[in-house]
Design an enzyme around this catalytic site. Structure first.
Site, PDB file in Angstrom:
ATOM      1  N   ARG A 223       0.912  -1.298  -0.019  1.00 10.28           N
ATOM      2  CA  ARG A 223       0.093   0.085  -0.065  1.00 10.28           C
ATOM      3  C   ARG A 223       0.879   1.249  -0.007  1.00 10.28           C
ATOM      4  O   ARG A 223       1.814   1.365   0.691  1.00 10.28           O
ATOM      5  CB  ARG A 223      -0.999   0.023   1.239  1.00 10.28           C
ATOM      6  CG  ARG A 223      -1.979  -0.857   1.285  1.00 10.28           C
ATOM      7  CD  ARG A 223      -3.082  -0.488   0.150  1.00 10.28           C
ATOM      8  NE  ARG A 223      -4.232  -1.242   0.179  1.00 10.28           N
ATOM      9  CZ  ARG A 223      -4.643  -2.113  -0.898  1.00 10.28           C
ATOM     10  NH1 ARG A 223      -3.726  -2.454  -1.734  1.00 10.28           N
ATOM     11  NH2 ARG A 223      -5.747  -2.983  -0.691  1.00 10.28           N
ATOM     12  N   HIS A 271      -1.571   0.810  -9.398  1.00  8.32           N
ATOM     13  CA  HIS A 271      -2.397  -0.166  -8.743  1.00  8.32           C
ATOM     14  C   HIS A 271      -2.882  -1.264  -9.543  1.00  8.32           C
ATOM     15  O   HIS A 271      -4.090  -1.250  -9.318  1.00  8.32           O
ATOM     16  CB  HIS A 271      -3.157   0.649  -7.949  1.00  8.32           C
ATOM     17  CG  HIS A 271      -3.692  -0.069  -6.678  1.00  8.32           C
ATOM     18  ND1 HIS A 271      -3.688   0.502  -5.442  1.00  8.32           N
ATOM     19  CD2 HIS A 271      -3.935  -1.259  -6.289  1.00  8.32           C
ATOM     20  CE1 HIS A 271      -4.120  -0.331  -4.701  1.00  8.32           C
ATOM     21  NE2 HIS A 271      -4.315  -1.483  -5.187  1.00  8.32           N
TER      22      HIS A 271
HETATM   23  P1  NDP Z   1      -2.558 -11.270   4.523  1.00  7.75           P
HETATM   24  O1  NDP Z   1      -3.443 -10.787   5.550  1.00  7.75           O
HETATM   25  O2  NDP Z   1      -2.885 -12.754   4.029  1.00  7.75           O
HETATM   26  O3  NDP Z   1      -0.900 -11.457   4.864  1.00  7.75           O
HETATM   27  C1  NDP Z   1      -0.264 -10.417   5.408  1.00  7.75           C
HETATM   28  C2  NDP Z   1       0.958 -10.809   5.939  1.00  7.75           C
HETATM   29  O4  NDP Z   1       1.509  -9.635   6.078  1.00  7.75           O
HETATM   30  C3  NDP Z   1       1.074 -12.016   7.026  1.00  7.75           C
HETATM   31  O5  NDP Z   1       2.207 -12.769   6.890  1.00  7.75           O
HETATM   32  C4  NDP Z   1       1.455 -11.171   8.158  1.00  7.75           C
HETATM   33  O6  NDP Z   1       2.095 -11.758   9.107  1.00  7.75           O
HETATM   34  C5  NDP Z   1       2.462 -10.020   7.632  1.00  7.75           C
HETATM   35  N1  NDP Z   1       2.369  -8.730   8.224  1.00  7.75           N
HETATM   36  C6  NDP Z   1       1.372  -7.915   8.676  1.00  7.75           C
HETATM   37  N2  NDP Z   1       1.931  -6.864   9.702  1.00  7.75           N
HETATM   38  C7  NDP Z   1       3.301  -7.001   9.892  1.00  7.75           C
HETATM   39  C8  NDP Z   1       4.156  -6.347  10.495  1.00  7.75           C
HETATM   40  N3  NDP Z   1       4.002  -5.516  11.192  1.00  7.75           N
HETATM   41  N4  NDP Z   1       5.622  -6.946  10.489  1.00  7.75           N
HETATM   42  C9  NDP Z   1       5.679  -8.162   9.687  1.00  7.75           C
HETATM   43  N5  NDP Z   1       4.783  -8.914   9.085  1.00  7.75           N
HETATM   44  C10 NDP Z   1       3.403  -8.165   9.126  1.00  7.75           C
HETATM   45  O7  NDP Z   1      -2.595 -10.537   3.170  1.00  7.75           O
HETATM   46  P2  NDP Z   1      -2.710 -10.706   1.604  1.00  7.75           P
HETATM   47  O8  NDP Z   1      -1.486 -11.661   1.488  1.00  7.75           O
HETATM   48  O9  NDP Z   1      -3.746 -11.328   1.247  1.00  7.75           O
HETATM   49  O10 NDP Z   1      -2.364  -9.324   0.976  1.00  7.75           O
HETATM   50  C11 NDP Z   1      -1.354  -8.433   1.506  1.00  7.75           C
HETATM   51  C12 NDP Z   1      -1.431  -6.989   1.042  1.00  7.75           C
HETATM   52  O11 NDP Z   1      -1.329  -6.877  -0.485  1.00  7.75           O
HETATM   53  C13 NDP Z   1      -2.909  -6.343   1.147  1.00  7.75           C
HETATM   54  O12 NDP Z   1      -3.066  -6.385   2.499  1.00  7.75           O
HETATM   55  C14 NDP Z   1      -2.894  -5.161   0.160  1.00  7.75           C
HETATM   56  O13 NDP Z   1      -2.521  -4.097   0.834  1.00  7.75           O
HETATM   57  C15 NDP Z   1      -2.074  -5.836  -0.820  1.00  7.75           C
HETATM   58  N6  NDP Z   1      -2.436  -5.773  -2.190  1.00  7.75           N
HETATM   59  C16 NDP Z   1      -2.136  -5.086  -3.237  1.00  7.75           C
HETATM   60  C17 NDP Z   1      -2.692  -5.331  -4.453  1.00  7.75           C
HETATM   61  C18 NDP Z   1      -2.264  -4.545  -5.614  1.00  7.75           C
HETATM   62  O14 NDP Z   1      -2.707  -4.530  -6.814  1.00  7.75           O
HETATM   63  N7  NDP Z   1      -1.244  -3.654  -5.467  1.00  7.75           N
HETATM   64  C19 NDP Z   1      -3.825  -6.271  -4.621  1.00  7.75           C
HETATM   65  C20 NDP Z   1      -4.070  -6.921  -3.546  1.00  7.75           C
HETATM   66  C21 NDP Z   1      -3.519  -6.888  -2.333  1.00  7.75           C
HETATM   67  P3  NDP Z   1       1.627 -12.958  10.065  1.00  7.75           P
HETATM   68  O15 NDP Z   1       1.949 -14.173   8.785  1.00  7.75           O
HETATM   69  O16 NDP Z   1       2.378 -13.164  11.131  1.00  7.75           O
HETATM   70  O17 NDP Z   1       0.099 -12.788  10.319  1.00  7.75           O
HETATM   71  C1  OXD Z   2      -7.060  -5.024  -3.341  1.00  6.45           C
HETATM   72  C2  OXD Z   2      -6.234  -4.187  -4.438  1.00  6.45           C
HETATM   73  O1  OXD Z   2      -6.714  -4.811  -2.123  1.00  6.45           O
HETATM   74  O2  OXD Z   2      -6.653  -4.227  -5.375  1.00  6.45           O
HETATM   75  O3  OXD Z   2      -7.743  -5.859  -3.731  1.00  6.45           O
HETATM   76  O4  OXD Z   2      -5.398  -3.640  -3.890  1.00  6.45           O
END
Ligand code: NDP
Ligand code: OXD
Length: 308
Positions: A223, A271
């Site tokens: 993000r 994005h």
């Molecule tokens: P998940 O919730 O499945 O995974 C999040 C991961 O981040 C987990 O492994 C979590 O750790 C880790 N995490 C969270 N906070 C911290 C921290 N403070 N320190 C270290 N690790 C941390 O999310 P997704 O994989 O589904 O998605 C990730 C992100 O990708 C979304 O939130 C979004 O922001 C972004 N995204 C972007 C898109 C784009 O088009 N650019 C599209 C879709 C998503 P733990 O395993 O310990 O819980």
């Molecule tokens: C999502 C994105 O969160 O598009 O799906 O970033």
């Protein structure tokens, strides 16, 4: 069951037709049509209306049409209202493709070769194979794990970092703030797939970049507010970073005069790393609706304390 959809209209119309055929007991209204607002149990949205609970007084859950739920102001929602993000195979596949493209692009020096092409310069540079390149993925959730699986299969030397301990085949895993430095030291290409929370806002900054190997590259698909723009420009100028692929920024879009647009070492996309895929996502949505009806937790439930 009455639900309201408030997001992109074409997808909404498709979902409405599909649900009418496959789940006739589900009545989906497309915003601004909400039917009888008092009967609406679930809201499926990217941006909910300003006062959600006043609009839908009997709302039982809020579902994001995207992978993130950081666009919701959770403080405005009742603490016990379930908030659910989208997990669906099309969205995951899109992210795997983008991350693979970006990692391969910087791994094979493409930003540098594209700069050379612009000035008609024919110059080769040594090639490293994937096993000689360390890729570190921040965030080992749905999207981080799937991306790593692909990177491992391509032969990259892969590492991962999460909040809590994780074990992934073929990936060296670190976790927590205390292990961040060691993880960064092993990341020639750093991929950010973290959700936006209080702990990840501004995390991609000068202090973090200084801990990467000299000449490392960044792939930012998390993000926008996670990245400090000035710090990135500084480390690109000093050579501490050699390239950055940015799919998310703050704000989106960047103003026309922003230096990222013209920067020779930055690839910028609007994005689009991944998007919820209409066909595969509606099946995931229906699965969650059925879970809700059975009183089971929905897939992708946000932990309100963690913020993701
Ligand atoms: P998940 O919730 O499945 O995974 C999040 C991961 O981040 C987990 O492994 C979590 O750790 C880790 N995490 C969270 N906070 C911290 C921290 N403070 N320190 C270290 N690790 C941390 O999310 P997704 O994989 O589904 O998605 C990730 C992100 O990708 C979304 O939130 C979004 O922001 C972004 N995204 C972007 C898109 C784009 O088009 N650019 C599209 C879709 C998503 P733990 O395993 O310990 O819980
Ligand atoms: C999502 C994105 O969160 O598009 O799906 O970033």
């Amino acid at each position: 069951m009455h639900i309201v959809y408030k997001s992109e209209a074409t997808r909404g119309a498709h979902w409405q037709r599909w649900l009418a055929q496959h789940a006739p007991d589900v009545q989906m209204h497309i915003w601004p049509d909400v039917g009888d607002a008092e009967q609406v149990e679930l809201l499926v949205a990217w941006q909910p209306p300003e006062d959600v609970m006043a609009t839908f007084p009997n709302l039982k859950a809020l579902l994001s049409v995207g992978a993130g739920a950081d666009q919701f102001d959770l403080s405005q929602l009742p603490p016990n209202l379930p908030v659910v993000r989208m997990i669906e195979p099309g969205l995951t596949q899109g992210m795997v493709e983008y991350v693979t493209f970006a990692v391969l692009g910087v791994h094979r020096d493409m930003p540098r070769y594209f700069q050379q092409q612009r000035v008609a310069k024919w110059q080769t540079h040594p090639i490293r194979t994937a096993n000689q390149r360390r890729v570190g993925v921040m965030g080992l959730g749905e999207l981080g794990q799937a991306s790593l699986q692909q990177l491992v299969s391509l032969g990259f030397d892969c590492a991962g970092w999460s909040r809590t301990p994780r074990e992934l085949e073929g990936v060296r895993c670190w976790h927590g703030a205390e292990q961040l430095a060691e993880f960064l030291a092993h990341s020639d290409i750093l991929v950010c797939l973290l959700p936006l929370t209080d702990s990840t806002r501004g995390l991609l900054n000068a202090e973090l970049f200084a801990q990467l190997p000299a000449g490392a590259a960044l792939v930012q698909v998390g993000r926008g507010p996670q990245l400090n723009h000035d710090d990135l420009l500084t480390v690109l100028a000093s050579g501490q970073l050699s390239a950055a692929v940015l799919d998310v920024t703050d704000p989106e879009p960047l103003p026309p005069e922003h230096p990222f647009w013209q920067h020779p070492a930055i690839w910028l996309t609007p994005h689009i790393a991944s998007q919820t895929q209409t066909d595969s996502a509606v099946a995931a949505l229906l699965d969650n609706l059925r879970r809700y009806q059975r009183g089971e937790p929905m897939v992708g439930l946000i932990d309100r304390k963690r913020g993701y």
